[in-house]
Design a protein around this motif. Sequence first.
Motif, PDB file in Angstrom:
ATOM      1  N   GLY A  84       2.003  33.857  -0.921  1.00  0.00           N
ATOM      2  CA  GLY A  84       3.390  34.303  -0.973  1.00  0.00           C
ATOM      3  C   GLY A  84       4.421  33.203  -1.065  1.00  0.00           C
ATOM      4  O   GLY A  84       5.478  33.287  -0.428  1.00  0.00           O
ATOM      5  N   CYS A 111      10.171  33.033  -4.112  1.00  0.00           N
ATOM      6  CA  CYS A 111       9.680  34.334  -4.555  1.00  0.00           C
ATOM      7  C   CYS A 111      10.223  35.379  -3.587  1.00  0.00           C
ATOM      8  O   CYS A 111      10.896  35.045  -2.600  1.00  0.00           O
ATOM      9  N   ASP A 112       9.933  36.639  -3.843  1.00  0.00           N
ATOM     10  CA  ASP A 112      10.462  37.690  -2.977  1.00  0.00           C
ATOM     11  C   ASP A 112       9.972  37.543  -1.543  1.00  0.00           C
ATOM     12  O   ASP A 112      10.709  37.803  -0.585  1.00  0.00           O
ATOM     13  N   ALA A 113       8.720  37.116  -1.369  1.00  0.00           N
ATOM     14  CA  ALA A 113       8.146  37.021  -0.028  1.00  0.00           C
ATOM     15  C   ALA A 113       8.755  35.886   0.786  1.00  0.00           C
ATOM     16  O   ALA A 113       8.945  36.011   1.996  1.00  0.00           O
ATOM     17  N   TYR A 164       2.787  42.397   8.802  1.00  0.00           N
ATOM     18  CA  TYR A 164       3.462  41.126   8.586  1.00  0.00           C
ATOM     19  C   TYR A 164       2.525  39.956   8.867  1.00  0.00           C
ATOM     20  O   TYR A 164       1.597  40.061   9.671  1.00  0.00           O
ATOM     21  N   ASP A 183       6.329  39.655   4.699  1.00  0.00           N
ATOM     22  CA  ASP A 183       5.665  40.941   4.515  1.00  0.00           C
ATOM     23  C   ASP A 183       4.311  40.695   3.849  1.00  0.00           C
ATOM     24  O   ASP A 183       4.230  40.053   2.803  1.00  0.00           O
ATOM     25  N   THR A 234       3.879  42.130   0.200  1.00  0.00           N
ATOM     26  CA  THR A 234       4.718  41.388  -0.743  1.00  0.00           C
ATOM     27  C   THR A 234       4.174  39.985  -0.971  1.00  0.00           C
ATOM     28  O   THR A 234       4.177  39.479  -2.098  1.00  0.00           O
ATOM     29  N   ARG A 287       1.219  40.126  -3.310  1.00  0.00           N
ATOM     30  CA  ARG A 287       1.655  40.405  -4.677  1.00  0.00           C
ATOM     31  C   ARG A 287       2.315  39.184  -5.304  1.00  0.00           C
ATOM     32  O   ARG A 287       2.094  38.877  -6.476  1.00  0.00           O
ATOM     33  N   CYS A 288       3.097  38.454  -4.513  1.00  0.00           N
ATOM     34  CA  CYS A 288       3.816  37.295  -5.049  1.00  0.00           C
ATOM     35  C   CYS A 288       2.900  36.096  -5.294  1.00  0.00           C
ATOM     36  O   CYS A 288       3.240  35.211  -6.085  1.00  0.00           O
ATOM     37  N   GLU A 326      14.723  47.329   2.791  1.00  0.00           N
ATOM     38  CA  GLU A 326      14.035  46.736   1.647  1.00  0.00           C
ATOM     39  C   GLU A 326      15.028  46.382   0.570  1.00  0.00           C
ATOM     40  O   GLU A 326      15.905  47.154   0.201  1.00  0.00           O
ATOM     41  N   ASP A 330      13.423  44.462  -5.957  1.00  0.00           N
ATOM     42  CA  ASP A 330      12.545  43.409  -6.473  1.00  0.00           C
ATOM     43  C   ASP A 330      13.266  42.630  -7.573  1.00  0.00           C
ATOM     44  O   ASP A 330      14.286  43.030  -8.109  1.00  0.00           O
TER      45      ASP A 330
END
Length: 351
Positions: free
Chosen positions: A173, A224-226, A266, A281, A284, A287-288, A341, A344
């Motif tokens: 992440g 990144c988002d995370a 988490y 998360d 997330t 995914r990242c 949330e 994205d």
Amino acid sequence: YVIPTSVVRHFLTDYQRHGRYNGFPSLVSPAGGQRGPSLLWAGGGGNGGGGNIVWQEMDSKALKRAYGMQPHQKGVLVRSVTAASDEASALKPDDIVLSIDGVAVGNDGTVPFRHGERVDFKYLVTNKHVGDSIHLEILRQGEQQSLEVKLTQYAYLIPPHLRESKPSYFIVGGLVFTSCSDPYLVQRYGSLGGAPVRLMARTYYGVKAQPEEQVVILSSVLACDASMGYEAAIGVRDSVVKTFNGEPIHSLAQLARLVQECTDEYMRFDLEAASKVVIVDAATARRCTEIILEQHSIAADMSKDVKEQLEAWAAEGKDGKQVAPATPEREQRPPVTAAPEEPDGPQANSN
């Protein structure tokens, strides 16, 4: 620049035996000794060199009597033994080393050299190679005993070099973790002296408590988002990772294993510097990770050595926790309340 012929011979013999250079074996370091720039004793050592055994002179008559030594006996007192070294299976604190390979050791830690000269008794050790054994005569609780001790390298907590191997890493992440080493600190800060005190202290004074122990640090935070919100956080980069979801961290492979097996919502990384905490998360972050690898053209989420260690543990049916002594049950922490949330995709920089 002059290299003694004995050092050259040692190098050539070492390479002929093992197919690589292992350096000088380590056995002893005087009390108060520390690691320094010299490469004479097992890869380093100030005040006579780093060693797996710390010793003290026995010039005091009261000290000798207290340990049951006879007036004619001489030797040095063992003060501590590195837990991760082979020496720990033979020698114990408060042992008195009387002789090495039949050569008597003086109360000041010297042995006979040339006619009328004496040198530090590490001379007897550094004439040998890593993996060799030496014969010790010791005094333990007033009783004289004979021991065979296998010579090993000094168990540096932070290794002084990587032996031409590539740096270890693990990514999840946007969080990039690595095992700390001298080359890493020099590359990052220009010199060991420029590194943070918390890392420099481990470099000069740290020793392993377990054979596979490493200092795991959070090296970088990739956007990144995370990882959003941690990219510029003060005290996060190059901070030692203390725990993951309450589990103490002792090696990079152990951290990778715990992250892979994490089923919590988490992922929580407690850091040493300023007691910072990084929470991401889990879904997330996973995914990242693939996105980060593609964006930065990184071949894998972990280095080859970390992957091989995980595969070895899986083949042995182990969980990666054998590198650490038994630890208390996971610390119970208050639940983390999920924030609303956010959408994205790339986020605008508020600065």
